[in-house]
Design a protein around this motif. Sequence first.
Motif, short mmCIF file in Angstrom:
data_model
loop_
_atom_site.label_atom_id
_atom_site.label_comp_id
_atom_site.label_asym_id
_atom_site.label_seq_id
_atom_site.Cartn_x
_atom_site.Cartn_y
_atom_site.Cartn_z
N PHE A 14 -7.13 7.83 18.06
CA PHE A 14 -8.16 8.22 19.04
C PHE A 14 -9.02 7.01 19.42
CE2 PHE A 14 -12.44 9.63 20.06
CZ PHE A 14 -12.23 10.66 20.97
N SER A 15 -9.39 6.24 18.41
CA SER A 15 -10.26 5.09 18.69
C SER A 15 -9.53 4.06 19.55
CB SER A 15 -10.77 4.47 17.39
OG SER A 15 -9.70 4.06 16.58
N GLY A 16 -8.20 4.09 19.53
CA GLY A 16 -7.44 3.19 20.40
C GLY A 16 -7.61 3.56 21.87
N PHE A 17 -7.72 4.86 22.12
CA PHE A 17 -7.96 5.32 23.49
C PHE A 17 -9.43 5.23 23.87
CE2 PHE A 17 -3.83 7.45 22.99
CZ PHE A 17 -3.26 7.16 24.22
N ASP A 18 -10.30 5.48 22.89
CA ASP A 18 -11.74 5.45 23.16
C ASP A 18 -12.21 4.00 23.21
OD1 ASP A 18 -14.42 6.01 23.48
OD2 ASP A 18 -14.72 6.64 21.39
N GLN A 19 -11.82 3.34 24.30
CA GLN A 19 -12.00 1.88 24.39
C GLN A 19 -13.47 1.47 24.36
OE1 GLN A 19 -9.44 -0.79 25.52
NE2 GLN A 19 -8.11 0.58 24.37
N GLY A 63 -2.55 12.41 32.91
CA GLY A 63 -1.57 12.99 32.00
C GLY A 63 -2.18 13.36 30.67
N MET A 64 -3.02 12.46 30.13
CA MET A 64 -3.69 12.75 28.86
C MET A 64 -4.63 13.94 29.00
SD MET A 64 -2.70 10.92 26.33
CE MET A 64 -4.07 11.24 25.21
N ALA A 65 -5.37 13.99 30.11
CA ALA A 65 -6.30 15.10 30.33
C ALA A 65 -5.53 16.41 30.41
CB ALA A 65 -7.12 14.86 31.60
N GLY A 66 -4.38 16.38 31.07
CA GLY A 66 -3.56 17.58 31.19
C GLY A 66 -3.09 18.10 29.84
N ILE A 67 -2.84 17.17 28.92
CA ILE A 67 -2.38 17.56 27.59
C ILE A 67 -3.53 18.01 26.70
CG2 ILE A 67 -1.53 16.58 25.41
CD1 ILE A 67 0.47 14.95 27.07
N ALA A 68 -4.66 17.29 26.77
CA ALA A 68 -5.66 17.44 25.73
C ALA A 68 -7.02 17.99 26.15
CB ALA A 68 -5.86 16.10 25.02
N VAL A 82 -7.08 15.68 18.63
CA VAL A 82 -6.33 16.03 17.43
C VAL A 82 -5.62 17.37 17.59
CG1 VAL A 82 -6.50 16.59 14.98
CG2 VAL A 82 -7.76 14.64 15.91
N THR A 83 -6.35 18.38 18.05
CA THR A 83 -5.75 19.71 18.13
C THR A 83 -4.89 19.89 19.38
OG1 THR A 83 -7.70 20.61 19.25
CG2 THR A 83 -7.65 20.76 16.85
N GLY A 84 -5.27 19.23 20.46
CA GLY A 84 -4.53 19.41 21.70
C GLY A 84 -3.36 18.44 21.84
N ALA A 85 -3.57 17.20 21.43
CA ALA A 85 -2.55 16.19 21.66
C ALA A 85 -1.55 16.10 20.52
CB ALA A 85 -3.20 14.82 21.88
N VAL A 86 -2.02 16.29 19.31
CA VAL A 86 -1.14 16.08 18.15
C VAL A 86 0.13 16.90 18.23
CG1 VAL A 86 -0.88 16.57 15.68
CG2 VAL A 86 -2.87 15.31 16.50
N LYS A 87 -0.03 18.21 18.40
CA LYS A 87 1.15 19.07 18.36
C LYS A 87 2.08 18.80 19.55
CE LYS A 87 2.69 23.81 17.70
NZ LYS A 87 3.83 23.61 18.60
N ARG A 88 1.47 18.64 20.71
CA ARG A 88 2.31 18.44 21.90
C ARG A 88 3.05 17.11 21.87
NH1 ARG A 88 -0.93 21.07 27.02
NH2 ARG A 88 -1.58 22.96 25.95
#
Length: 170
Positions: A14-19, A63-68, A82-88
């Motif tokens: 997550f911290s990798g995306f949270d630039q 794309g990320m917003a659509g997933i998470a 964690v809950t939205g992106a992990v499983k998908r």
Amino acid sequence: MANSEYERRIAARFSGFDQDGNGYIDREDFNVATKAVLAEFGTAARSDKGQALYVGAEAFWQGMAGIADRDGDQRITRQEFVTGAVKRLRDNPDRFAEIARPFLHAALAVADADDDGAATVDDTARVLKALGVPEEIAAAAAGTLDTDADGRIGEVEVVTAFARYFTVPE
Ligand code: CA
Ligand code: CA
């Protein structure tokens, strides 16, 4: 690997995306990433390669917003990630590669100074590092991609590496 360990590792991504480190992922983080890559290679934002990177970053964000982004507030919280992106992402790592590809394609083009369709191992590591991947991981990841040891890396390898790093196989 225990599921909690898996989720912990995903949360670390997550911290990798949270630039900008403000606690959630949004469009601005992708702008920050884009600026970091362009700055690393001294590429102008208004150039063709710079514009392509911004377009790719916007597609990546969408794309990320659509997933998470479950509540649709244009922010992906750590919990949503964690809950939205992990499983998908675990169920469909190809989907992650798909949404990341335009951005990574454009980033590779920025790194590919002589426009021959591939970047050097060192320049690929610079892209990963500019995107927030720790330096030692970036260098190792770029090095292992160069399976035929010719010192050059193409789009497929970059997309694969990025997807592998961020999806963390269970
Ligand atoms: Ca952020
Ligand atoms: Ca949200």
